[in-house]
Design a protein around this motif. Structure first.
Motif, short mmCIF file in Angstrom:
data_model
loop_
_atom_site.label_atom_id
_atom_site.label_comp_id
_atom_site.label_asym_id
_atom_site.label_seq_id
_atom_site.Cartn_x
_atom_site.Cartn_y
_atom_site.Cartn_z
N GLN A 141 9.04 45.97 21.79
CA GLN A 141 9.55 44.47 20.56
C GLN A 141 8.76 45.48 19.55
OE1 GLN A 141 11.64 42.93 20.92
NE2 GLN A 141 10.83 40.71 20.49
N GLU A 142 7.49 46.33 19.25
CA GLU A 142 6.89 47.33 18.49
C GLU A 142 7.73 48.64 17.65
OE1 GLU A 142 3.17 47.12 19.37
OE2 GLU A 142 2.38 45.81 19.71
N ASN B 130 10.86 48.48 17.77
CA ASN B 130 12.00 48.14 17.78
C ASN B 130 13.32 48.66 18.91
OD1 ASN B 130 14.32 46.36 16.49
ND2 ASN B 130 14.91 48.46 15.25
#
Length: 336
Positions: free
Chosen positions: A282-283, A285
């Motif tokens: 998530q960090e 992307n």
């Protein structure tokens, strides 16, 4: 032998009997002195020097000179500078790639620095060793790079070399892109294990700097980069390391394969790291990329977490994967 460098006047007299030294010859002398600062057979050197003195009609060396056990580099530099005032030590350093060159230990490297400093009044230029791979004597170069990387930064002049400029990293040899690029090139020409050994102290003391410099200095196919990232990256993806974001953001752009491989290794070693790996995705992307490019076990884990945390349609994804991969994927799902 060492006795010829016992006194400047004696060495000046000897040099006067020999062919004129040019830049290549000076480079050979520098490399030879660094590689033989200890261990020369005294008996052979004594006999040769005495024979030379007698045949050339110059003074035979004293008993004290014949007992010399290493090079007096001050004498060498002063005598060469007096005899050959037009010699360029800078040009000689550009020609260090000679068979005579060697730098087996810290003392050898110090002699290189001392000779250049005495001759020019300047610090030894690091670019002479690490600007690019040598063609003739890569064994000598990589031995010198080991000593260069281990030396105090102040010993050398690191100007005219490229360095990373990333907040949160350490300055020094391991931030030098040219040094890292040269090591990477040497790792592809038969020196992979030695290059890995050169890199190891940096990986222990400044792993974040090594990772980021290496990511900018190499491509994803480089052997040294693969080895280093395989050893260094898993802790950054598996744990909440304070420098994880710094490292992974910088490495991901050119070495996404290495980051995904680190995720796979971390998940294989500790399935409990899955939630943390998902957070990293998530960090960065990069969740979809990781899902698409990972082996089935990690991909299934990431999709399972995504269905709970970000609303990914698990059933649709499973149907698409079964249609595309058949029994192999079904077996992976059953093991999960």
């Amino acid at each position: 032998g060492y006795a010829c460098a016992f006194a400047k006047d004696g060495l000046v007299e000897i040099l006067g009997k020999l062919p004129k030294l040019d830049d290549v010859g000076l480079a050979k002398v520098i490399g030879m002195i660094a590689s033989t600062h200890t261990g020369l057979e005294s008996g052979t050197g004594e006999r040769n020097l005495v024979a030379l003195a007698k045949s050339a009609g110059i003074a035979v060396p004293s008993a004290e000179a014949l007992r010399s056990s290493t090079w007096n580099v001050d004498v060498v530099v002063d005598a060469v500078s007096q005899c050959y005032k037009d010699l360029s030590w800078e040009s000689a350093l550009d020609r260090l790639d000679q068979p005579e060159f060697g730098c087996p230990d810290a003392r050898s490297f110090q002699l290189l620095c001392d000779m250049y400093s005495r001759a020019t009044g300047k610090n030894f230029p690091a670019k002479a060793l690490c600007a690019s791979p040598w063609a003739k004597n890569q064994e000598g170069q990589i031995a010198a790079l080991r000593q260069l990387a281990a030396a105090n930064r102040e010993v050398c002049d690191w100007g005219n070399l490229r360095h990373i400029d990333v907040e949160g990293t350490q300055q020094g040899a391991w931030a030098c892109l040219d040094l890292m690029a040269t090591l990477c090139s040497l790792s592809e020409t038969g020196h992979r294990d030695v290059a890995r050994g050169v890199l190891e102290p940096g990986a222990q003391r400044a792993p974040e700097t090594v990772c980021i410099t290496l990511s900018q200095a190499s491509d994803e196919h480089n052997a040294l980069a693969r080895d280093a990232f395989g050893a260094l990256l898993p802790p950054y993806v598996a744990t909440s390391h304070p420098k994880s974001g710094l490292v992974l953001r910088n490495v991901w752009g050119r070495h996404s394969v290495a980051v995904i491989r680190a995720m796979v290794d971390a998940h294989t070693s500790s399935p409990a790291a899955a939630e943390r790996i998902f957070d990293v995705c998530q960090e960065l992307n990069a969740l979809q990329v990781v899902i698409d490019r990972s082996p089935f076990p990690l991909a299934i884990e990431m999709v399972s977490i995504a269905s709970r945390r970000v609303g990914l349609n698990l059933e649709q994804w499973l149907q698409e994967k079964i249609k595309a991969n058949g029994g192999a994927f079904v077996s992976a799902c059953m093991r999960f």
